[in-house]
Design a protein around this motif. Structure first.
Motif, PDB file in Angstrom:
ATOM      1  N   PRO A 210      -8.918  15.367   4.253  1.00 59.30           N
ATOM      2  CA  PRO A 210      -9.845  15.207   5.382  1.00 59.30           C
ATOM      3  C   PRO A 210     -11.292  14.977   4.944  1.00 59.30           C
ATOM      4  O   PRO A 210     -12.116  14.563   5.759  1.00 59.30           O
ATOM      5  CB  PRO A 210      -9.703  16.528   6.135  1.00 59.30           C
ATOM      6  N   TRP A 211     -11.615  15.238   3.656  1.00 64.34           N
ATOM      7  CA  TRP A 211     -13.015  15.190   3.222  1.00 64.34           C
ATOM      8  C   TRP A 211     -13.273  14.237   2.050  1.00 64.34           C
ATOM      9  O   TRP A 211     -14.428  14.043   1.667  1.00 64.34           O
ATOM     10  CB  TRP A 211     -13.462  16.597   2.791  1.00 64.34           C
ATOM     11  N   SER A 212     -12.226  13.647   1.471  1.00 64.52           N
ATOM     12  CA  SER A 212     -12.428  12.814   0.286  1.00 64.52           C
ATOM     13  C   SER A 212     -11.269  11.840   0.136  1.00 64.52           C
ATOM     14  O   SER A 212     -10.202  12.030   0.722  1.00 64.52           O
ATOM     15  CB  SER A 212     -12.518  13.684  -0.976  1.00 64.52           C
ATOM     16  N   TYR A 213     -11.530  10.811  -0.687  1.00 63.18           N
ATOM     17  CA  TYR A 213     -10.454   9.861  -0.972  1.00 63.18           C
ATOM     18  C   TYR A 213     -10.736   9.163  -2.291  1.00 63.18           C
ATOM     19  O   TYR A 213     -11.871   9.120  -2.782  1.00 63.18           O
ATOM     20  CB  TYR A 213     -10.296   8.832   0.154  1.00 63.18           C
ATOM     21  N   SER A 214      -9.683   8.592  -2.868  1.00 60.88           N
ATOM     22  CA  SER A 214      -9.790   7.742  -4.059  1.00 60.88           C
ATOM     23  C   SER A 214      -8.729   6.662  -3.948  1.00 60.88           C
ATOM     24  O   SER A 214      -7.793   6.762  -3.146  1.00 60.88           O
ATOM     25  CB  SER A 214      -9.608   8.554  -5.352  1.00 60.88           C
ATOM     26  N   THR A 215      -8.899   5.626  -4.750  1.00 66.34           N
ATOM     27  CA  THR A 215      -7.963   4.502  -4.691  1.00 66.34           C
ATOM     28  C   THR A 215      -7.756   3.933  -6.091  1.00 66.34           C
ATOM     29  O   THR A 215      -8.535   4.212  -7.008  1.00 66.34           O
ATOM     30  CB  THR A 215      -8.497   3.391  -3.747  1.00 66.34           C
ATOM     31  N   TYR A 216      -6.705   3.175  -6.253  1.00 67.86           N
ATOM     32  CA  TYR A 216      -6.434   2.469  -7.497  1.00 67.86           C
ATOM     33  C   TYR A 216      -5.479   1.326  -7.199  1.00 67.86           C
ATOM     34  O   TYR A 216      -4.827   1.305  -6.140  1.00 67.86           O
ATOM     35  CB  TYR A 216      -5.841   3.414  -8.553  1.00 67.86           C
ATOM     36  N   ARG A 217      -5.410   0.390  -8.128  1.00 67.46           N
ATOM     37  CA  ARG A 217      -4.433  -0.694  -8.002  1.00 67.46           C
ATOM     38  C   ARG A 217      -3.157  -0.242  -8.699  1.00 67.46           C
ATOM     39  O   ARG A 217      -3.114  -0.111  -9.915  1.00 67.46           O
ATOM     40  CB  ARG A 217      -4.943  -1.992  -8.617  1.00 67.46           C
ATOM     41  N   GLY A 218      -2.120  -0.005  -7.905  1.00 72.28           N
ATOM     42  CA  GLY A 218      -0.860   0.468  -8.454  1.00 72.28           C
ATOM     43  C   GLY A 218       0.124  -0.671  -8.658  1.00 72.28           C
ATOM     44  O   GLY A 218      -0.247  -1.841  -8.745  1.00 72.28           O
ATOM     45  N   SER A 219       1.404  -0.309  -8.723  1.00 70.38           N
ATOM     46  CA  SER A 219       2.453  -1.298  -8.951  1.00 70.38           C
ATOM     47  C   SER A 219       3.614  -1.051  -8.009  1.00 70.38           C
ATOM     48  O   SER A 219       3.639  -0.079  -7.278  1.00 70.38           O
ATOM     49  CB  SER A 219       2.924  -1.229 -10.396  1.00 70.38           C
TER      50      SER A 219
ATOM     51  N   THR B 128       0.826  -1.199   0.000  1.00 72.34           N
ATOM     52  CA  THR B 128       0.000   0.000   0.000  1.00 72.34           C
ATOM     53  C   THR B 128       0.860   1.248   0.000  1.00 72.34           C
ATOM     54  O   THR B 128       2.079   1.195   0.233  1.00 72.34           O
ATOM     55  CB  THR B 128      -0.952   0.003   1.213  1.00 72.34           C
ATOM     56  N   HIS B 129       0.214   2.370  -0.263  1.00 70.87           N
ATOM     57  CA  HIS B 129       0.868   3.671  -0.275  1.00 70.87           C
ATOM     58  C   HIS B 129      -0.220   4.692   0.018  1.00 70.87           C
ATOM     59  O   HIS B 129      -1.254   4.708  -0.647  1.00 70.87           O
ATOM     60  CB  HIS B 129       1.496   3.943  -1.642  1.00 70.87           C
TER      61      HIS B 129
ATOM     62  N   VAL C 150     -12.010   6.315   9.618  1.00 70.29           N
ATOM     63  CA  VAL C 150     -11.441   5.085   9.069  1.00 70.29           C
ATOM     64  C   VAL C 150     -11.950   4.923   7.646  1.00 70.29           C
ATOM     65  O   VAL C 150     -13.158   4.907   7.406  1.00 70.29           O
ATOM     66  CB  VAL C 150     -11.817   3.855   9.906  1.00 70.29           C
ATOM     67  N   VAL C 151     -11.033   4.828   6.701  1.00 70.18           N
ATOM     68  CA  VAL C 151     -11.396   4.626   5.290  1.00 70.18           C
ATOM     69  C   VAL C 151     -11.229   3.146   4.967  1.00 70.18           C
ATOM     70  O   VAL C 151     -10.109   2.622   5.000  1.00 70.18           O
ATOM     71  CB  VAL C 151     -10.522   5.473   4.359  1.00 70.18           C
ATOM     72  N   PRO C 152     -12.324   2.429   4.647  1.00 68.24           N
ATOM     73  CA  PRO C 152     -12.218   1.020   4.288  1.00 68.24           C
ATOM     74  C   PRO C 152     -12.186   0.839   2.772  1.00 68.24           C
ATOM     75  O   PRO C 152     -13.024   1.378   2.057  1.00 68.24           O
ATOM     76  CB  PRO C 152     -13.500   0.417   4.868  1.00 68.24           C
ATOM     77  N   ILE C 153     -11.215   0.110   2.284  1.00 68.48           N
ATOM     78  CA  ILE C 153     -11.138  -0.242   0.872  1.00 68.48           C
ATOM     79  C   ILE C 153     -11.313  -1.754   0.774  1.00 68.48           C
ATOM     80  O   ILE C 153     -10.472  -2.517   1.245  1.00 68.48           O
ATOM     81  CB  ILE C 153      -9.789   0.166   0.240  1.00 68.48           C
ATOM     82  N   ARG C 154     -12.431  -2.173   0.173  1.00 71.06           N
ATOM     83  CA  ARG C 154     -12.671  -3.597  -0.007  1.00 71.06           C
ATOM     84  C   ARG C 154     -12.285  -3.975  -1.435  1.00 71.06           C
ATOM     85  O   ARG C 154     -12.706  -3.326  -2.385  1.00 71.06           O
ATOM     86  CB  ARG C 154     -14.128  -3.946   0.273  1.00 71.06           C
ATOM     87  N   PHE C 155     -11.481  -5.015  -1.559  1.00 71.96           N
ATOM     88  CA  PHE C 155     -10.998  -5.436  -2.874  1.00 71.96           C
ATOM     89  C   PHE C 155     -10.924  -6.955  -2.913  1.00 71.96           C
ATOM     90  O   PHE C 155     -10.966  -7.624  -1.873  1.00 71.96           O
ATOM     91  CB  PHE C 155      -9.623  -4.820  -3.174  1.00 71.96           C
ATOM     92  N   SER C 156     -10.824  -7.494  -4.113  1.00 67.78           N
ATOM     93  CA  SER C 156     -10.748  -8.942  -4.290  1.00 67.78           C
ATOM     94  C   SER C 156      -9.425  -9.326  -4.931  1.00 67.78           C
ATOM     95  O   SER C 156      -8.876  -8.585  -5.749  1.00 67.78           O
ATOM     96  CB  SER C 156     -11.906  -9.440  -5.159  1.00 67.78           C
TER      97      SER C 156
ATOM     98  N   TYR D 287      -0.755  -6.877  -5.633  1.00 70.95           N
ATOM     99  CA  TYR D 287      -1.886  -5.986  -5.404  1.00 70.95           C
ATOM    100  C   TYR D 287      -1.396  -4.811  -4.556  1.00 70.95           C
ATOM    101  O   TYR D 287      -1.162  -4.951  -3.356  1.00 70.95           O
ATOM    102  CB  TYR D 287      -3.023  -6.733  -4.708  1.00 70.95           C
ATOM    103  N   HIS D 288      -1.219  -3.666  -5.218  1.00 72.62           N
ATOM    104  CA  HIS D 288      -0.778  -2.454  -4.536  1.00 72.62           C
ATOM    105  C   HIS D 288      -2.001  -1.549  -4.375  1.00 72.62           C
ATOM    106  O   HIS D 288      -2.489  -0.981  -5.352  1.00 72.62           O
ATOM    107  CB  HIS D 288       0.318  -1.757  -5.333  1.00 72.62           C
ATOM    108  N   VAL D 289      -2.499  -1.466  -3.156  1.00 74.45           N
ATOM    109  CA  VAL D 289      -3.726  -0.726  -2.871  1.00 74.45           C
ATOM    110  C   VAL D 289      -3.342   0.674  -2.418  1.00 74.45           C
ATOM    111  O   VAL D 289      -2.958   0.887  -1.265  1.00 74.45           O
ATOM    112  CB  VAL D 289      -4.560  -1.443  -1.793  1.00 74.45           C
ATOM    113  N   ALA D 290      -3.412   1.630  -3.339  1.00 68.95           N
ATOM    114  CA  ALA D 290      -3.003   3.002  -3.035  1.00 68.95           C
ATOM    115  C   ALA D 290      -4.209   3.815  -2.561  1.00 68.95           C
ATOM    116  O   ALA D 290      -5.326   3.635  -3.039  1.00 68.95           O
ATOM    117  CB  ALA D 290      -2.393   3.644  -4.266  1.00 68.95           C
ATOM    118  N   LEU D 291      -3.956   4.725  -1.620  1.00 66.85           N
ATOM    119  CA  LEU D 291      -5.005   5.619  -1.125  1.00 66.85           C
ATOM    120  C   LEU D 291      -4.546   7.061  -1.271  1.00 66.85           C
ATOM    121  O   LEU D 291      -3.477   7.442  -0.777  1.00 66.85           O
ATOM    122  CB  LEU D 291      -5.312   5.326   0.352  1.00 66.85           C
ATOM    123  N   LEU D 292      -5.342   7.869  -1.949  1.00 67.53           N
ATOM    124  CA  LEU D 292      -5.144   9.311  -2.046  1.00 67.53           C
ATOM    125  C   LEU D 292      -6.240   9.954  -1.217  1.00 67.53           C
ATOM    126  O   LEU D 292      -7.438   9.742  -1.489  1.00 67.53           O
ATOM    127  CB  LEU D 292      -5.225   9.790  -3.497  1.00 67.53           C
ATOM    128  N   VAL D 293      -5.864  10.731  -0.197  1.00 67.66           N
ATOM    129  CA  VAL D 293      -6.865  11.129   0.781  1.00 67.66           C
ATOM    130  C   VAL D 293      -6.669  12.576   1.245  1.00 67.66           C
ATOM    131  O   VAL D 293      -5.540  13.094   1.304  1.00 67.66           O
ATOM    132  CB  VAL D 293      -6.818  10.149   1.983  1.00 67.66           C
TER     133      VAL D 293
END
Length: 290
Positions: free
Chosen positions: A281-290, A181-182, A259-265, A273-279
């Motif tokens: 205080p009010w929003s977040y996004s995620t993607y599968r990185g490398s 993760t990152h 707490v930001v939960p990211i559910r993935f398979s 599986y690199h689960v990145a979080l861009l966050v």
């Protein structure tokens, strides 16, 4: 751990003694692979052993597949279970099923054996319990020829893992996956350090905490969250405790995002599986990185 160089030069008895337990109750497979030496890689050795299985007469192939234990059943706990099978099933808790789980596995084992006259064979180390049960039910719809070939393919995956753990040498097949993760604080434009992470396996009837870690100055963890073998096919949830990271901003009490939960398979046991979080205080996004 024998080295491939030794296996390429040792007498037949030493070769069979070293490799005879890789394939369940079937030292004849090592005997059949012996004349193919030398092997340039561990992968070539495994390929030769699998080819010995596929070249065997159908009656011997059938006997070989039937030598495998059932999963999560009394038969699977029998005294003829090999040490490797005990470890593989025990690693997923198939030797410690609840009565409800035991009943479901028993019903599926019975249905499968009645349809195919075989034990259900799957590489347990690449699956969660949910994934095994889904495959159990899906494969019951296969025609017998396809299912027999599927069982041989799964045996290839099982024995590949056993051989990699047993033999040292060049050219080992890829048997390892990883989850990493990152975390990036996009408001500050820099990595988020000190964020607590919790990784869970999410099952149909329960969830299990797999690991806890904290991000370093680079917003990553010092070690992968999961590594050292194949990942298990299934559903996971990574929880990022970002509330305390942004707490100094006093944007709200309690914070909008705690707490930001990211559910993935996971579908690729040998994948990364690199689960990145861009966050913020009010929003977040995620993607599968490398």
């Amino acid at each position: 751990m024998p080295h491939l160089d030794y296996l390429n030069t040792c007498p037949r008895d030493g070769f069979v003694s070293a490799l005879g337990d890789v394939f369940e109750h079937s030292p004849w497979i090592a005997e059949a692979a012996f004349p193919v030496r030398p092997f340039s890689t561990v992968t070539a050795l495994h390929d030769a052993m699998m080819q010995a299985v596929r070249d065997a007469p159908p009656s011997r192939q059938l006997e070989f597949v039937r030598a495998h234990p059932e999963l999560g059943s009394k038969l699977g706990r029998a005294v003829d279970l090999t040490d490797a099978s005990k470890e593989e099933q025990g690693g997923l808790g198939l030797d410690r099923l609840s009565e409800q789980e035991f009943g479901r596995f028993s019903r599926l084992n019975k249905a499968y054996r009645e349809r195919f006259a075989l034990p259900f064979v799957i590489c347990v180390r690449r699956h969660t319990r949910d994934s095994i049960l889904r495959n159990f039910e899906r494969r019951l719809a296969n025609d017998p020829d396809l299912e027999f070939q599927t069982a041989l393919d799964e045996i290839g995956l099982i024995t590949r893992l056993r051989l990699v753990a047993l033999v040292d040498g060049p050219g080992k097949p890829n048997t390892e996956g990883a989850v990493s993760t990152h975390v990036l604080d996009t408001m500050a434009g820099k990595p988020a350090a000190g964020v607590r992470l919790e990784l869970y396996e999410v099952g149909a009837s329960a969830r299990a905490l797999l690991t806890v870690a904290t991000t370093n100055a680079d917003g990553r963890t010092d070690q992968p969250l999961l590594s050292g073998g194949p990942l298990r096919i299934g559903t996971y949830e990574l929880q990022f405790h970002v509330g305390s990271h942004f707490g100094r901003l006093a944007t709200a009490d309690p914070p909008y995002l705690d707490v930001v939960p990211i559910r993935f398979s996971i579908a690729e046991p040998e994948g990364h599986y690199h689960v990145a979080l861009l966050v913020t205080p009010w929003s977040y996004s995620t993607y599968r990185g490398s």
